[in-house]
Enzyme design. Sequence first.
Site, short mmCIF file in Angstrom:
data_model
loop_
_atom_site.label_atom_id
_atom_site.label_comp_id
_atom_site.label_asym_id
_atom_site.label_seq_id
_atom_site.Cartn_x
_atom_site.Cartn_y
_atom_site.Cartn_z
N ARG A 1 -1.43 5.19 0.73
CA ARG A 1 -0.20 4.88 1.48
C ARG A 1 -0.52 4.06 2.72
O ARG A 1 -1.53 4.29 3.39
CB ARG A 1 0.53 6.16 1.86
CG ARG A 1 0.97 7.00 0.67
CD ARG A 1 1.66 8.28 1.11
NE ARG A 1 2.11 9.05 -0.05
CZ ARG A 1 1.35 9.93 -0.70
NH1 ARG A 1 0.12 10.17 -0.28
NH2 ARG A 1 1.83 10.58 -1.75
N GLN B 1 2.85 1.69 -0.91
CA GLN B 1 1.68 2.28 -1.55
C GLN B 1 1.09 1.35 -2.60
O GLN B 1 1.73 0.39 -3.03
CB GLN B 1 2.06 3.60 -2.21
CG GLN B 1 3.13 3.47 -3.28
CD GLN B 1 3.57 4.83 -3.80
OE1 GLN B 1 3.14 5.25 -4.87
NE2 GLN B 1 4.45 5.50 -3.06
N HIS C 1 -2.07 1.73 -6.02
CA HIS C 1 -2.88 2.65 -6.81
C HIS C 1 -4.21 2.00 -7.17
O HIS C 1 -4.28 0.78 -7.34
CB HIS C 1 -2.14 3.07 -8.08
CG HIS C 1 -0.78 3.61 -7.81
ND1 HIS C 1 -0.55 4.69 -6.99
CD2 HIS C 1 0.45 3.23 -8.24
CE1 HIS C 1 0.74 4.94 -6.93
NE2 HIS C 1 1.37 4.07 -7.68
N GLU D 1 1.99 2.57 -13.63
CA GLU D 1 3.28 3.22 -13.81
C GLU D 1 4.36 2.22 -14.22
O GLU D 1 4.30 1.04 -13.90
CB GLU D 1 3.69 3.98 -12.55
CG GLU D 1 3.88 3.12 -11.32
CD GLU D 1 4.09 3.97 -10.06
OE1 GLU D 1 3.45 5.04 -9.93
OE2 GLU D 1 4.87 3.56 -9.20
#
Length: 406
Positions: free
Chosen positions: A281, A81, A83, A118
């Site tokens: 994804r 994945q 972002h 993250e």
Amino acid sequence: MRHYAWGSATAFPRLFGMPADGPQAELWMGAHPAAPSEVLLDGARISLDHLPAHRPEMLGDLPELPFLFKVLAAEQPLSIQTHPTAERARAGYAAEEAAGVPLDSPSRRYVDAHHKPELVVAVEHFSALCGFRPGPEAAADVAAVADLLRTAGTGSEGPADTARVDEALNQLRTLLEAERLAEALELILRDAHGGFAQAADLVVPALKSVRPGSALCDGAADTLRRAGGAFPGDPGVIVTLLLNRVDLSPGEALYLPAGNLHAYLHGVAVEIMASSDNVLRGGLTAKPVDVDELLAVTTPAVLPLPWCTPEPVSERWHRYAPPCEEFRLDRLELDDGDTATWAPQDGPAVVLCLRGEVLLRSEASEIAVGAGESVLLTAGERAVLTSEGQSEVFVAAPGAVPSSAL
């Protein structure tokens, strides 16, 4: 608690004494509307996402809690994945809202208008894939896989399948040797002739013949076993060869900004991110994949490994402060009777006791916080933490607030 198929049936019972009820993947602490936490306030429970409307002063100058804090336990690999940037998230969300795409639609790309940088910090051994390797290094492992599959044969498969796999892997190797990373990624994900899906299906049984010291490095072989064992026939298994394998020891951390292609493989960690669930994804998942958007948001370049080295606040207090205004994360390792003070600040914080027990005192209350329990500190609230025995505590807070002090 979030239950996903890749979660662990043993990690949360082992760490926190929680009852096992199938795969337990993530323990969420935050206000994200998909699974908001509750706070006990004046004898009543209130959802944390309702706090801005009911008690805005508890958040200080912030309109909402800007981060989502998690404990993550992966028994199987998570999806490959990436972002989006904040700009792309806002534009994508607005476009889908205007088009009337339901939030729960499988075709929905952006479920909120926020980016999702993250930080992941290992609390036990934790393995991850992140960012592109140098093309020639990846090409060498692709060549080793091709040789392995030729040597192992295709079992019941016919010669045409062997040729298709060889052709796909040879095309991939050529692109990687030329450092054409974006084209290499797209070649695998599009998988126009099915060669990569076939390679992914064949590689796990073929790996049984691999011995230490072979042309395929041990890390790549382990990654292929984990990914291919969980998702046989998924072209994403071959994508793993393009990415850096990083094995984290407790306390080591990675910061993953927008565009960094990644996947978590195995282990237990704490994770903090902007309060978003925007994930594009490309494989290793039963959820919908979006190849077009993933390719559009992924940074196809070899970048330094995104280590996030903590800064010492004191001997046993370390701070992870990536370049992100939504969050920072503090880790405290305390002996019996040790005391640490969280100073007043502009924004709220979440205190998680990972191991042991701490007594938290503020002007308003006193509460014992055991392993797996968490407490919300409101804006401007001073708190003293006293360890009962040895303990490990994480404190999640907004990134752009004054430093706390011992």
